[in-house]
Design an enzyme around this catalytic site. Structure first.
Site, PDB file in Angstrom:
ATOM      1  N   GLY A   1       0.837  -1.191   0.000  1.00  0.00           N
ATOM      2  CA  GLY A   1       0.000   0.000   0.000  1.00  0.00           C
ATOM      3  C   GLY A   1       0.868   1.235   0.000  1.00  0.00           C
ATOM      4  CB  CYS A   2       0.309   4.539   1.502  1.00  0.00           C
ATOM      5  SG  CYS A   2       1.160   6.087   1.772  1.00  0.00           S
ATOM      6  CG  PHE A   3       5.848   4.995  -0.905  1.00  0.00           C
ATOM      7  CD1 PHE A   3       5.570   6.274  -0.496  1.00  0.00           C
ATOM      8  CD2 PHE A   3       6.072   4.779  -2.256  1.00  0.00           C
ATOM      9  CE1 PHE A   3       5.519   7.332  -1.390  1.00  0.00           C
ATOM     10  CE2 PHE A   3       6.031   5.819  -3.167  1.00  0.00           C
ATOM     11  CZ  PHE A   3       5.748   7.109  -2.723  1.00  0.00           C
TER      12      PHE A   3
END
Length: 181
Positions: free
Chosen positions: A11-13
């Site tokens: 997902g979002c880093f």
């Protein structure tokens, strides 16, 4: 010291970077993009979902301190590997659960850890995590570096990132970075 790298998309880093920076043996984490078709993509391009890239992190670690398998166990505990192209409200192929092995050994370990996680029924649903060969890692823009550390009071960080960091601190206490005085 011998170092190794692991490239993971959960997902979002911003979330995954913050999680892995908590671990002993992790020497650094860099946000980036992998698995797509555009050369040197920008964040804006990847966010469209049309480049084929996954938001990933490249973890540099000391395998004498933490193993690739243990990195994967943390990875599977701190994002939902059962939702296709989605993590919470973040939707698109760029948010897919993905592992980008750099060697055959990493591929084998990834498969073994996935089988272990599924065998334990931790998520109650099948994993949809992809295992994709790493052809190239493109570093993300520098403003993504240390995002959570620099923005702990931002809404996204308080609501999404902080609980993931808290989970690692609670469930992986034996793997946490030693604090120096």
């Amino acid at each position: 010291m011998t170092t190794a790298t692991a490239v993971l998309g959960g997902g979002c880093f911003w979330c995954t970077e913050a999680v892995f920076l908590e671990l002993d043996g992790v020497l650094g984490v860099k946000s980036g993009y992998a698995g797509g078709t555009v050369v040197n993509p920008t964040y804006e391009q990847v966010c469209t979902g049309r480049t084929g890239h996954s938001e990933v992190i490249r973890i540099t670690y000391d395998p004498a301190v933490i193993s690739y398998a243990d990195l994967l166990r943390v990875f599977f505990a701190t994002h939902d590997p059962t939702t296709l192209n989605r993590q919470g409200n973040d939707v698109g192929t760029q948010y897919r659960s993905s592992i980008f092995p750099e060697t055959e050994e990493q591929t084998r370990i990834a498969r073994e850890v996935m089988a272990e996680i599924e065998g334990r029924g931790i998520w109650g649903r099948p994993l949809v995590t992809t295992i994709e060969p790493l052809t190239v890692f493109y570093p993300a823009e520098t403003y993504h570096d240390d995002y959570y550390a620099r923005n702990p009071n931002a809404g996204y960080c308080r609501v999404i990132v902080a609980p993931k960091v808290a989970k690692v601190r609670k469930e992986f206490t034996d793997r946490l970075r030693r604090k120096t005085a």
